[in-house]
Design an enzyme around this catalytic site. Structure first.
Site, PDB file in Angstrom:
ATOM      1  N   ASP A   3       0.912  -1.074  -0.033  1.00  0.00           N
ATOM      2  CA  ASP A   3      -0.091  -0.462   0.151  1.00  0.00           C
ATOM      3  C   ASP A   3       1.043   1.250  -0.044  1.00  0.00           C
ATOM      4  O   ASP A   3       2.376   0.740  -0.231  1.00  0.00           O
ATOM      5  CB  ASP A   3      -1.108   0.172   1.129  1.00  0.00           C
ATOM      6  CG  ASP A   3      -2.254   0.572   0.958  1.00  0.00           C
ATOM      7  OD1 ASP A   3      -3.229   0.847   2.367  1.00  0.00           O
ATOM      8  OD2 ASP A   3      -2.621   1.598   0.175  1.00  0.00           O
ATOM      9  N   CYS A   9      -5.763 -27.605   8.346  1.00  0.00           N
ATOM     10  CA  CYS A   9      -4.978 -26.618   8.677  1.00  0.00           C
ATOM     11  C   CYS A   9      -4.470 -27.430   9.888  1.00  0.00           C
ATOM     12  O   CYS A   9      -4.933 -28.407  10.217  1.00  0.00           O
ATOM     13  CB  CYS A   9      -5.244 -25.489   8.495  1.00  0.00           C
ATOM     14  SG  CYS A   9      -5.146 -25.323  10.615  1.00  0.00           S
ATOM     15  N   CYS A  23      -5.760 -27.199  13.007  1.00  0.00           N
ATOM     16  CA  CYS A  23      -7.058 -28.362  13.370  1.00  0.00           C
ATOM     17  C   CYS A  23      -6.647 -29.901  13.430  1.00  0.00           C
ATOM     18  O   CYS A  23      -6.941 -30.638  13.395  1.00  0.00           O
ATOM     19  CB  CYS A  23      -7.771 -27.741  12.122  1.00  0.00           C
ATOM     20  SG  CYS A  23      -9.104 -26.094  12.562  1.00  0.00           S
ATOM     21  N   CYS A  31     -11.934 -28.360   8.630  1.00  0.00           N
ATOM     22  CA  CYS A  31     -10.691 -27.823   7.895  1.00  0.00           C
ATOM     23  C   CYS A  31      -9.086 -27.862   8.337  1.00  0.00           C
ATOM     24  O   CYS A  31      -9.231 -29.333   9.032  1.00  0.00           O
ATOM     25  CB  CYS A  31     -10.500 -26.347   9.283  1.00  0.00           C
ATOM     26  SG  CYS A  31      -9.147 -25.614   8.990  1.00  0.00           S
ATOM     27  N   HIS A  90      -4.801 -20.880  11.605  1.00  0.00           N
ATOM     28  CA  HIS A  90      -6.135 -21.340  11.213  1.00  0.00           C
ATOM     29  C   HIS A  90      -6.479 -20.337  10.644  1.00  0.00           C
ATOM     30  O   HIS A  90      -7.442 -20.875   9.201  1.00  0.00           O
ATOM     31  CB  HIS A  90      -7.401 -22.182  12.565  1.00  0.00           C
ATOM     32  CG  HIS A  90      -8.337 -22.459  12.292  1.00  0.00           C
ATOM     33  ND1 HIS A  90      -8.740 -23.344  11.520  1.00  0.00           N
ATOM     34  CD2 HIS A  90      -9.307 -21.391  11.928  1.00  0.00           C
ATOM     35  CE1 HIS A  90      -9.924 -23.016  11.354  1.00  0.00           C
ATOM     36  NE2 HIS A  90     -10.741 -21.900  11.678  1.00  0.00           N
ATOM     37  N   ASP A 140      -7.785  -7.381   1.028  1.00  0.00           N
ATOM     38  CA  ASP A 140      -7.079  -7.810   1.976  1.00  0.00           C
ATOM     39  C   ASP A 140      -7.427  -7.237   3.187  1.00  0.00           C
ATOM     40  O   ASP A 140      -8.701  -6.575   3.381  1.00  0.00           O
ATOM     41  CB  ASP A 140      -5.218  -7.172   1.219  1.00  0.00           C
ATOM     42  CG  ASP A 140      -5.974  -5.477   2.553  1.00  0.00           C
ATOM     43  OD1 ASP A 140      -6.219  -4.634   1.892  1.00  0.00           O
ATOM     44  OD2 ASP A 140      -5.423  -5.325   3.740  1.00  0.00           O
TER      45      ASP A 140
HETATM   46  C1  LIG Z   1      -9.769  -1.850   7.483  1.00  0.00           C
HETATM   47  N1  LIG Z   1     -10.375  -0.520   5.995  1.00  0.00           N
HETATM   48  C2  LIG Z   1      -9.194  -0.645   5.389  1.00  0.00           C
HETATM   49  N2  LIG Z   1      -8.399  -0.408   4.751  1.00  0.00           N
HETATM   50  C3  LIG Z   1      -8.276   0.360   3.938  1.00  0.00           C
HETATM   51  C4  LIG Z   1      -6.365   0.819   3.322  1.00  0.00           C
HETATM   52  C5  LIG Z   1      -5.506  -0.403   3.569  1.00  0.00           C
HETATM   53  C6  LIG Z   1      -5.459  -1.434   2.902  1.00  0.00           C
HETATM   54  N3  LIG Z   1      -5.024  -2.477   3.833  1.00  0.00           N
HETATM   55  C7  LIG Z   1      -3.509  -2.380   3.553  1.00  0.00           C
HETATM   56  C8  LIG Z   1      -2.561  -2.524   5.554  1.00  0.00           C
HETATM   57  C9  LIG Z   1      -2.704  -0.838   5.878  1.00  0.00           C
HETATM   58  C10 LIG Z   1      -1.929  -1.010   7.810  1.00  0.00           C
HETATM   59  C11 LIG Z   1      -1.910  -2.796   7.844  1.00  0.00           C
HETATM   60  C12 LIG Z   1      -2.117  -3.582   7.162  1.00  0.00           C
HETATM   61  C13 LIG Z   1      -0.281  -3.633   6.689  1.00  0.00           C
HETATM   62  C14 LIG Z   1      -0.123  -2.114   6.300  1.00  0.00           C
HETATM   63  C15 LIG Z   1      -0.883  -1.032   6.870  1.00  0.00           C
HETATM   64  C16 LIG Z   1      -1.031  -2.036   4.470  1.00  0.00           C
HETATM   65  C17 LIG Z   1      -3.029  -3.758   5.741  1.00  0.00           C
HETATM   66  C18 LIG Z   1      -6.285   1.214   2.005  1.00  0.00           C
HETATM   67  N4  LIG Z   1      -5.872   2.493   1.884  1.00  0.00           N
HETATM   68  C19 LIG Z   1      -5.238   3.136   0.998  1.00  0.00           C
HETATM   69  N5  LIG Z   1      -3.931   3.084   0.288  1.00  0.00           N
HETATM   70  N6  LIG Z   1      -6.692   3.704   0.775  1.00  0.00           N
HETATM   71  C20 LIG Z   1      -8.147   3.832   1.151  1.00  0.00           C
HETATM   72  O1  LIG Z   1      -9.029   3.870   0.230  1.00  0.00           O
HETATM   73  C21 LIG Z   1      -7.765   2.482   1.897  1.00  0.00           C
HETATM   74  C22 LIG Z   1      -8.652   2.139   2.226  1.00  0.00           C
HETATM   75  C23 LIG Z   1      -9.220   0.769   3.684  1.00  0.00           C
HETATM   76  N7  LIG Z   1      -9.890   0.407   3.961  1.00  0.00           N
HETATM   77 ZN   LIG Z   2      -8.251 -24.743  11.126  1.00  0.00          ZN
END
Ligand SMILES: CNc1nc2c(CCNC[C@]34C[C@H]5C[C@H](C[C@H](C5)C3)C4)c3nc(N)[nH]c(=O)c3cc2[nH]1
Ligand SMILES: [Zn+2]
Length: 391
Positions: free
Chosen positions: A102, A326, A329, A324, A355, A286
Site C-alpha cells: 500500500d 490446517c 485443526c 479444516c 488456522h 486484504d
Molecule cells: C480496514 N479498512 C480499510 N483499509 C483500507 C486501506 C488499507 C488497506 N490495507 C493495507 C494495510 C493497511 C495497514 C495494515 C496492513 C499493513 C499495512 C498497513 C497495509 C494492511 C486503504 N488504503 C489506501 N491506500 N486507500 C484507501 O482508501 C484504503 C481504505 C481502506 N479501508
Molecule cells: Zn484449521
C-alpha cells in the site's frame, strides 16, 4: 537466500486474464513479475516485514499466493538504506512470490491529528522517533520502488466516513468527498509520472475514491480510466460506514470497473464481505482480521465464529473446525488452544493465526472452484447457511 532470478519484466508489470464469469463474479489469473496468482484471492497482511507470528514456509503451505508489505513502517524502520541492498522486500523477508504494498496514505490518515495534509503531501511526526516526515506521491513511489513490490498502490487520501472526532459523528459532506476524491486523482497522475521516471517494472494501481456518493465514485473511475492503470482498487470503504452503505457503494462501482483489469477492494473484510465482494466483481482482498482476530482468540470456522476464551472450550476435545485441514485443526483441540490462550503462551497466537489465514485462503479456493464449475451462486447460498449453523 537465493538471489531473485533475472526476470524479463511483464509489460506494465502484469498480465490478467478472465477465465470464467458468473454474473459479476470473475475467475481470473493474474501474472506478476514474481509469479502467478489465481483469483479471486485473499492476501495475508504483513506489517513489519512479516505476517505476525507466521513463517513464510507456513504461508506457502497454506496456499498463500501474494502477501502485503507495509510501505509506511518499513520506510521508518529499517529504512530504505537497509532494504536497498537486498533488491527489495522479497529477499529481506524471505518471501519470493508476489508482494503488494500500500502507498502509506491510509496509515498516515490513521495517525489522526498528528498529520497535516496539503496539496503537496502529508507532513507528520514519526511514531517511531518523532522525526518530522513528509510523505508525498513521489516519495511513496520511491519507497515502493526500493521495496520492488509486484503491485504498487498510488498515494491517495482515504476519504473518511466521519469527519473530525468520532464523538461528533458528522458525516463527510459531498463537497468534502469531492475535494478529497479530486486530490487523489491529482496524486494519481503524480504517482504515474514518478513511477515512469523511476522506470519501475512492476504494476501501479489507481484507487477509486468518492466516499458514499456514487456519482463521485463514477467521476473518480472516469478520471482514473484516462490514466489507464493496469489495475484498479476501490478505496474509502470499510472505514466505519454501516455494512449496508458499503454494499450500496460496492454494488454500484464493482460492476462498473473495467472488466479486463484486476479489481482490488482495500481492507475488506469478513468472510461474508469477501463472498459479497466476489459477487460484485472484486478479484483481490486484504484484511488484518484473520491475523488480528487470531491473536484475540476470535476464530473463523465454516459454521460460524468461535471465541476461544469462553470456558465452554476448556474441555472441548474437537478441533476448531472439523472440516479444516490446517496444521492447527489436524493436530490440536479447542481445549489445548483454550489452555494456551489462558496461559498467554506464544504458540497460541501462532496456531490460531495459521488456522484463520488457512480458513480465509481455503474459502477463496472454494470460491474459485465454484466459479470453475459454474456454481458460485449455489456455493454462496450454502456458505451463508453453513455460517449461520453455529460452532
Ligand atoms: C480496514 N479498512 C480499510 N483499509 C483500507 C486501506 C488499507 C488497506 N490495507 C493495507 C494495510 C493497511 C495497514 C495494515 C496492513 C499493513 C499495512 C498497513 C497495509 C494492511 C486503504 N488504503 C489506501 N491506500 N486507500 C484507501 O482508501 C484504503 C481504505 C481502506 N479501508
Ligand atoms: Zn484449521
Amino acid at each position: 537466500p537465493s538471489s531473485a532470478s533475472a526476470r524479463i519484466p511483464l509489460p506494465s508489470g502484469l498480465q490478467f486474464e478472465v477465465l470464467k464469469t458468473e454474473g459479476h463474479a470473475r475467475r481470473g489469473r493474474l501474472t506478476l513479475n514474481h509469479g502467478v496468482v489465481e483469483t479471486p484471492i485473499f492476501m495475508p497482511v504483513g506489517t513489519y516485514g512479516t505476517v505476525k507470528g507466521v513463517m513464510p514456509r507456513s504461508l506457502e503451505e497454506m496456499g498463500a499466493q501474494i502477501i502485503l508489505g507495509n510501505t509506511f513502517h518499513l520506510w521508518l524502520r529499517p529504512g530504505m538504506d537497509v532494504l536497498r541492498p537486498f533488491g527489495g522486500l522479497h529477499r529481506f523477508e524471505g518471501w519470493h512470490k508476489p508482494i503488494l504494498t500500500d502507498s502509506g496514505g491510509f496509515q498516515v490518515w490513521s495517525l489522526g491529528d498528528m498529520r497535516k495534509i496539503s496539496e503537496e503531501g502529508v507532513k507528520f511526526a514519526s511514531p517511531v522517533n518523532g522525526d518530522k516526515l513528509f510523505l508525498t506521491p513521489e516519495v511513496s513511489m520511491q519507497i515502493q520502488h526500493v521495496l520492488n513490490s509486484d503491485v504498487v498502490m498510488q498515494f491517495d487520501e482515504c476519504t473518511p466516513y466521519i469527519m473530525g472526532d468520532k464523538a461528533s459523528g458528522r458525516l463527510t459532506t459531498e463537497k468534502e468527498a469531492r475535494y478529497s476524491m479530486e486530490l487523489s486523482l491529482r496524486w494519481a497522475k503524480r504517482c504515474q509520472l514518478e513511477f515512469e521516471r523511476l522506470q519501475n517494472p512492476n504494476a501501479l494501481f489507481g484507487i477509486v475514491q468518492g466516499g458514499m456518493f456514487t456519482h463521485l465514485r463514477d467521476e473518480s473511475l472516469a478520471g482514473l480510466e484516462l490514466l489507464d492503470f493496469p489495475g484498479l482498487a476501490v478505496g474509502g470503504l470499510s472505514v466505519g460506514e454501516p455494512k449496508a452503505e458499503m454494499l450500496r457503494v460496492l454494488e454500484h462501482i464493482g460492476p462498473r470497473l473495467p472488466a479486463h483489469k484486476p479489481h482490488y477492494l482495500m481492507g475488506v473484510g469478513t468472510p461474508e464481505d469477501l463472498v459479497d465482494g466476489v459477487a460484485n466483481g472484486i478479484d483481490m482482498f486484504d484484511c488484518v482480521m484473520p491475523t488480528r482476530n487470531a491473536r484475540n482468540g476470535h476464530l473463523f470456522t465454516r459454521y460460524g465464529d468461535l471465541r476461544l476464551r469462553n470456558t465452554r472450550y476448556k474441555t472441548d476435545e474437537r478441533p476448531l473446525d472439523e472440516s479444516c485441514s490446517c496444521y492447527t485443526c489436524t493436530n490440536f483441540s479447542r481445549a489445548y488452544l483454550h489452555h494456551l490462550d489462558r496461559c498467554g503462551e506464544m504458540l497460541g497466537p501462532m496456531l490460531t493465526s495459521v488456522h484463520n489465514l488457512h480458513y480465509y485462503l481455503d474459502l477463496m479456493r472454494e470460491v474459485r472452484e465454484s466459479l470453475d464449475a459454474g456454481g458460485f451462486e449455489a456455493f454462496r447460498r450454502q456458505f451463508a447457511t453453513d455460517r449461520a449453523r453455529g460452532v
